[in-house]
Design a protein around this motif. Sequence first.
Motif, PDB file in Angstrom:
ATOM      1  N   ALA A 114     -12.284  17.041 -42.321  1.00 45.29           N
ATOM      2  CA  ALA A 114     -10.979  17.607 -42.630  1.00 45.29           C
ATOM      3  C   ALA A 114     -10.414  16.988 -43.900  1.00 45.29           C
ATOM      4  N   SER A 115      -9.521  17.726 -44.531  1.00 44.05           N
ATOM      5  CA  SER A 115      -8.902  17.201 -45.745  1.00 44.05           C
ATOM      6  C   SER A 115      -7.849  16.154 -45.432  1.00 44.05           C
ATOM      7  N   LEU A 124      -0.197   7.149 -46.214  1.00 46.28           N
ATOM      8  CA  LEU A 124       0.135   6.674 -47.555  1.00 46.28           C
ATOM      9  C   LEU A 124      -0.417   5.289 -47.813  1.00 46.28           C
ATOM     10  N   LEU A 125      -0.313   4.413 -46.805  1.00 47.42           N
ATOM     11  CA  LEU A 125      -0.779   3.041 -46.975  1.00 47.42           C
ATOM     12  C   LEU A 125      -2.295   2.968 -47.060  1.00 47.42           C
ATOM     13  N   LEU A 126      -2.958   3.777 -46.260  1.00 47.58           N
ATOM     14  CA  LEU A 126      -4.410   3.698 -46.199  1.00 47.58           C
ATOM     15  C   LEU A 126      -5.090   4.558 -47.254  1.00 47.58           C
ATOM     16  N   GLY A 127      -4.391   5.541 -47.749  1.00 48.98           N
ATOM     17  CA  GLY A 127      -5.036   6.460 -48.679  1.00 48.98           C
ATOM     18  C   GLY A 127      -5.849   7.475 -47.903  1.00 48.98           C
ATOM     19  N   SER A 128      -6.356   8.440 -48.568  1.00 53.02           N
ATOM     20  CA  SER A 128      -7.123   9.491 -47.922  1.00 53.02           C
ATOM     21  C   SER A 128      -8.582   9.068 -47.743  1.00 53.02           C
ATOM     22  N   GLU A 129      -9.006   8.981 -46.497  1.00 54.64           N
ATOM     23  CA  GLU A 129     -10.412   8.644 -46.233  1.00 54.64           C
ATOM     24  C   GLU A 129     -11.324   9.738 -46.781  1.00 54.64           C
ATOM     25  N   THR A 130     -10.870  10.971 -46.693  1.00 52.57           N
ATOM     26  CA  THR A 130     -11.659  12.070 -47.242  1.00 52.57           C
ATOM     27  C   THR A 130     -11.859  11.892 -48.741  1.00 52.57           C
ATOM     28  N   VAL A 133     -14.425   9.227 -49.323  1.00 52.87           N
ATOM     29  CA  VAL A 133     -15.787   9.713 -49.058  1.00 52.87           C
ATOM     30  C   VAL A 133     -16.248  10.588 -50.215  1.00 52.87           C
ATOM     31  N   LEU A 134     -15.383  11.482 -50.670  1.00 54.28           N
ATOM     32  CA  LEU A 134     -15.731  12.341 -51.812  1.00 54.28           C
ATOM     33  C   LEU A 134     -16.092  11.518 -53.044  1.00 54.28           C
ATOM     34  N   THR A 135     -15.357  10.461 -53.265  1.00 53.75           N
ATOM     35  CA  THR A 135     -15.558   9.629 -54.452  1.00 53.75           C
ATOM     36  C   THR A 135     -16.852   8.827 -54.392  1.00 53.75           C
ATOM     37  N   HIS A 136     -17.208   8.334 -53.206  1.00 57.05           N
ATOM     38  CA  HIS A 136     -18.311   7.374 -53.100  1.00 57.05           C
ATOM     39  C   HIS A 136     -19.615   7.926 -52.533  1.00 57.05           C
ATOM     40  N   SER A 137     -19.587   9.084 -51.907  1.00 57.27           N
ATOM     41  CA  SER A 137     -20.783   9.597 -51.249  1.00 57.27           C
ATOM     42  C   SER A 137     -21.750  10.255 -52.232  1.00 57.27           C
ATOM     43  N   LEU A 138     -23.011   9.961 -52.051  1.00 57.31           N
ATOM     44  CA  LEU A 138     -24.059  10.654 -52.790  1.00 57.31           C
ATOM     45  C   LEU A 138     -24.549  11.888 -52.004  1.00 57.31           C
ATOM     46  N   ILE A 139     -24.140  11.956 -50.745  1.00 53.04           N
ATOM     47  CA  ILE A 139     -24.457  13.079 -49.881  1.00 53.04           C
ATOM     48  C   ILE A 139     -23.359  14.128 -50.056  1.00 53.04           C
ATOM     49  N   PRO A 140     -23.687  15.412 -50.132  1.00 55.93           N
ATOM     50  CA  PRO A 140     -22.660  16.438 -50.290  1.00 55.93           C
ATOM     51  C   PRO A 140     -21.609  16.367 -49.174  1.00 55.93           C
ATOM     52  N   VAL A 141     -20.374  16.662 -49.547  1.00 58.65           N
ATOM     53  CA  VAL A 141     -19.251  16.636 -48.615  1.00 58.65           C
ATOM     54  C   VAL A 141     -18.569  17.994 -48.623  1.00 58.65           C
ATOM     55  N   LEU A 142     -18.412  18.578 -47.426  1.00 55.70           N
ATOM     56  CA  LEU A 142     -17.694  19.826 -47.258  1.00 55.70           C
ATOM     57  C   LEU A 142     -16.332  19.474 -46.670  1.00 55.70           C
TER      58      LEU A 142
END
Length: 145
Positions: A114-115, A124-130, A133-142
């Motif tokens: 999920a977005s 806000l404190l933790l930031g978006s985990e999504t 993941v988008l920033t660091h993953s080498l595996i495609p993310v939907l």
Amino acid sequence: MFKHILLPTDGSASSDLAVQAAVQLARDMGARVTGLHVVPPFHTFTYRVDMIEDTEDQYEKESEALARKVLLTIENLAQECGVPCDTVIVRSDDVHDAIIETARDRQCDLIAMASHGRRGVRGLLLGSETQKVLTHSLIPVLVYR
């Protein structure tokens, strides 16, 4: 195209919608899914209200039960759709790292999530985990919105 999809979930409504869409996608593609729930380890000093009053054993038992309940949703949906499914619970403070590492270890070729999950000040404190993941993953993310 994709054969093994990782479905990280926090049990939120938006995460449940993403899981539903991803399981249907897996069914249509003939893929299998792995459900993932990341649980933070117990900390004596914490920002999480649910840890403040618990003992470590109590927290471990309750967080395990909650994780199993959240993952049961994926298992039931996958079974209804005829999609092979397994689930995993990971204990980590770094949710995005746990998601990426699990996808890599389980040889997933897609991460579907999920977005948004956490809301309000925690989000806000933790930031978006999504986003992480988008920033660091080498595996495609939907990302499901």
